[in-house]
Scaffold this active site. Structure first.
Site, PDB file in Angstrom:
ATOM      1  N   HIS A 163      16.435   1.949  -4.340  1.00 25.57           N
ATOM      2  CA  HIS A 163      15.445   1.085  -4.989  1.00 25.57           C
ATOM      3  C   HIS A 163      14.062   1.538  -4.539  1.00 25.57           C
ATOM      4  O   HIS A 163      13.734   1.492  -3.361  1.00 25.57           O
ATOM      5  CB  HIS A 163      15.669  -0.388  -4.635  1.00 25.57           C
ATOM      6  CG  HIS A 163      14.692  -1.310  -5.317  1.00 25.57           C
ATOM      7  ND1 HIS A 163      14.944  -1.882  -6.551  1.00 25.57           N
ATOM      8  CD2 HIS A 163      13.457  -1.753  -4.930  1.00 25.57           C
ATOM      9  CE1 HIS A 163      13.912  -2.622  -6.901  1.00 25.57           C
ATOM     10  NE2 HIS A 163      12.999  -2.556  -5.933  1.00 25.57           N
ATOM     11  N   CYS A 164      13.260   1.966  -5.497  1.00 23.23           N
ATOM     12  CA  CYS A 164      11.936   2.514  -5.184  1.00 23.23           C
ATOM     13  C   CYS A 164      10.868   1.477  -5.506  1.00 23.23           C
ATOM     14  O   CYS A 164      10.634   1.181  -6.696  1.00 23.23           O
ATOM     15  CB  CYS A 164      11.686   3.796  -5.975  1.00 23.23           C
ATOM     16  SG  CYS A 164      10.098   4.573  -5.604  1.00 23.23           S
ATOM     17  N   PRO A 165      10.210   0.905  -4.500  1.00 24.41           N
ATOM     18  CA  PRO A 165       9.149  -0.066  -4.802  1.00 24.41           C
ATOM     19  C   PRO A 165       7.925   0.580  -5.434  1.00 24.41           C
ATOM     20  O   PRO A 165       7.139  -0.111  -6.103  1.00 24.41           O
ATOM     21  CB  PRO A 165       8.828  -0.662  -3.427  1.00 24.41           C
ATOM     22  CG  PRO A 165       9.228   0.387  -2.443  1.00 24.41           C
ATOM     23  CD  PRO A 165      10.399   1.095  -3.042  1.00 24.41           C
ATOM     24  N   GLY A 168       8.649   0.306  -8.933  1.00 27.68           N
ATOM     25  CA  GLY A 168       8.999  -1.052  -9.329  1.00 27.68           C
ATOM     26  C   GLY A 168      10.331  -1.175 -10.019  1.00 27.68           C
ATOM     27  O   GLY A 168      10.514  -2.054 -10.868  1.00 27.68           O
TER      28      GLY A 168
END
Length: 358
Positions: A163-165, A168
């Site tokens: 999950h890449c912030p 997003g």
């Protein structure tokens, strides 16, 4: 109950946000994504405003043109990665979940009280290697190979990478190639700006400072994912050490060839979404009691088909109005006095004469 047709994305569980009638799908935490857009746009704006005019006059007019093309390519890949479905797997329906629970109970048998039930695992063979399929207690499904449940988005993602912030969104089967191309093109853009910022000395402190810190992080991230692509491995598998030497397991998805692995990840077919976000489904709404008993006397074009009376119902209602039910009491007939006759007149005169004599 009133059946209302809604889009399926309105009923999807999980922690995602949708825009443009379900066409855009992102995670709820989008603050870092806005920061990413601000850093890219801000750095390029400084480069275009202060350095490109000087470079275009004294070196070549192609320098700002190539920078604009590269900037647009980076932004397109960023939005493509952020707004797409990463490969979310649909959750099991209540009937499917019940059937899976029955299969698990039948396979495990009766577990004595106080003992922990055995793990819910299924084994499949891929390229001669045994791979375990784990059961997801949230989605009520056995996850496919290389899938994992994202705790931030609360969804199972096929070929889950991480999950890449910064974008997003999750990075999975359907948007990994766009994520890698985004990091690669952003690295080229950073090197491009950093190189020409050295040449130009106007506003060098600002341009060089931003590009210097961005250069190492973005280029390092691109190199790490290039290494993973050459092995046909995900970030999640690398962190967990799924195919490391400690487990004595070989990666069953690797072709043992760097070129084939890169072609499969970057040039493979684009997988369709299995969510059908914009499909139609029915949503049953309760009918208020005040409106449930009131129906229009004369149906019109706005009256629902279910509320319009049929011809048979109208005939039955008309017949009931004309013929009273047997339960209703019939009115008692009024008493009619007897008709006058000669005998009755004589008797009446005798009675009147006696009353006068007394």
């Amino acid at each position: 109950m009133i059946a209302r047709k809604v889009r399926k994305w309105e009923k999807l569980p999980g922690k995602n946000t949708f825009c443009c009638d379900g066409r855009v799908m992102m995670a709820r935490q989008k603050g870092v994504f806005y920061l990413t857009v601000f850093l890219i746009v801000g750095t390029c704006s400084l480069f275009f405003a202060f350095e490109c005019p000087y470079l275009a006059i004294h070196l070549s007019p192609a320098i700002p043109v190539f920078a604009i093309v590269l900037f647009l390519f980076v932004m397109a890949l960023l939005l493509r990665t952020s707004f797409s479905d990463p490969g979310v797997l649909p959750r099991a329906l209540p009937e499917e979940a019940t059937f899976i629970e029955m299969e698990i109970e039948a396979a495990n048998g009766n577990v004595p009280a106080g003992q922990r039930p055995p793990p819910r695992i299924r084994n499949v063979q891929i390229n001669g290697q045994i791979v375990k399929l784990k059961y997801c207690y949230t989605c009520k499904i056995f996850r496919p190979p290389r899938a994992s449940h994202c705790s931030i988005c609360d969804n199972c993602v096929d070929r889950f990478d991480h999950h890449c912030p910064w974008v997003g969104n999750c990075v999975g089967k359907r948007n990994y190639r766009y994520f890698y191309l985004f990091t690669l093109s952003l690295s080229l853009l950073t090197i491009y700006i950093f190189t020409f910022a050295i040449v130009h000395v106007v506003m060098r402190e600002y341009g060089l400072l931003v590009c210097f810190f961005t250069l190492w992080s973005v280029v390092g991230l691109t190199g790490f994912h290039s290494y993973l692509i050459s092995l046909n491995q995900t970030t999640n598998e690398d962190i967990k050490g799924s195919w490391s030497g400690k487990n004595r397991l070989q990666n069953p998805y690797s072709h043992k060839n760097i070129v084939k692995n890169c072609c499969e990840v970057l040039c493979g077919p684009a997988y369709p979404s299995v969510l059908d976000r914009r499909g139609l489904t029915q949503d049953d709404l309760p009918v208020p009691a005040s409106t449930a008993t009131q129906t229009p006397l004369i149906p019109n074009e706005h009256t629902p088909d279910d509320a319009k009376p049929s011809i048979a119902d109208s005939a039955i209602a008309h017949a009931e109005k004309r013929s009273p039910s047997p339960k209703e009491k019939s009115p008692t007939p009024a008493k009619v006095p007897p008709l006058a006759s000669p005998e009755t007149d004589v008797e009446a005169s005798i009675i009147i004469a006696k009353e006068k004599a007394l």
